[in-house]
Scaffold this active site. Structure first.
Site, PDB file in Angstrom:
ATOM      1  N   CYS A 131       0.805  -1.289   0.029  1.00 14.96           N
ATOM      2  CA  CYS A 131      -0.002  -0.065   0.053  1.00 14.96           C
ATOM      3  C   CYS A 131       0.928   1.335  -0.069  1.00 14.96           C
ATOM      4  O   CYS A 131       1.590   1.635  -0.723  1.00 14.96           O
ATOM      5  CB  CYS A 131      -1.086  -0.124   1.071  1.00 14.96           C
ATOM      6  SG  CYS A 131      -2.115   1.012   1.186  1.00 14.96           S
ATOM      7  N   HIS A 132       0.895   2.086   1.003  1.00 14.97           N
ATOM      8  CA  HIS A 132       1.667   3.135   1.220  1.00 14.97           C
ATOM      9  C   HIS A 132       3.211   2.685   1.713  1.00 14.97           C
ATOM     10  O   HIS A 132       4.016   3.786   1.758  1.00 14.97           O
ATOM     11  CB  HIS A 132       0.756   4.285   1.977  1.00 14.97           C
ATOM     12  CG  HIS A 132       0.003   4.933   1.593  1.00 14.97           C
ATOM     13  ND1 HIS A 132      -1.329   4.465   1.219  1.00 14.97           N
ATOM     14  CD2 HIS A 132      -0.025   6.112   0.815  1.00 14.97           C
ATOM     15  CE1 HIS A 132      -2.100   5.373   0.783  1.00 14.97           C
ATOM     16  NE2 HIS A 132      -1.417   6.354   0.493  1.00 14.97           N
TER      17      HIS A 132
END
Length: 186
Positions: A111-112
């Site tokens: 994800c991030h």
């Protein structure tokens, strides 16, 4: 599920981690037989982010400063917007990411989480994926971004979002079984 009974895996996170992106790898890697520890900046319990509000807390086993590349076979970096944004400003966290990259040990970010790869300078010339909003950051850091469930480049594993967790964890297990990976310095 493939067994990795002799493996030691570190998950590094702080408050605001995406709940499922820490909990699912923690649970599934332990089910596969790995010893899994959670490191947080101060070695204290951290609280996740779940949908649009604070989620559940997870106890930390150690502080980031106590974590050693030599002790672990892999480092897992959960996402969420808050968690990696805080950690990328933490010099000890970035040094740990760089240490895993330099060691050839498995380094996995979802994800991030790949923001930490950018900050550590290890995204250059690597095939990567992430949450779509990080594409420009990764490309500006020299990464070769692809929209795919899981992307692996010499033991550096990246995935896009919680929907990719099964493939992400399966790839971590596969890469840990393979052992160290030869990498050219970025």
């Amino acid at each position: 599920m493939t067994e990795i009974t002799n493996a030691k895996i570190l998950i590094m996170a702080t408050d605001g981690f995406e709940q499922s992106e820490l909990q699912v790898p923690l649970t599934k890697l332990r089910e596969a037989g790995a010893e899994v520890h959670v490191a947080s900046p101060e070695g204290r319990e951290i609280t996740g982010w779940d949908d649009k509000n604070w989620g559940e807390s997870v106890p930390a086993d150690l502080s980031i400063s106590e974590a050693s590349v030599e002790t672990y076979d892999a480092l897992v970096l959960p996402g969420g917007q808050i968690n990696p944004d805080i950690l990328r400003m933490n010099e000890e966290a970035i040094a740990l990411v760089k240490g895993f990259a330099d060691s050839g040990k498995v380094l996995a970010a979802i994800c991030h989480g790949p923001w930490l790869l950018v900050e550590a300078g290890v995204a250059r010339d690597r095939n990567v994926t992430s949450w779509p909003s990080l594409r420009t950051d990764l490309e500006n850091a020299g990464g070769k971004w692809t929209d795919a469930e899981v992307v692996t480049d010499h033991g550096i594993i990246t995935s896009r979002n919680p929907g990719d967790l099964d493939a992400f964890v399966a790839k971590i297990i596969e890469e840990v079984k393979e052992g160290r990976h030869d990498r050219q310095a970025a």
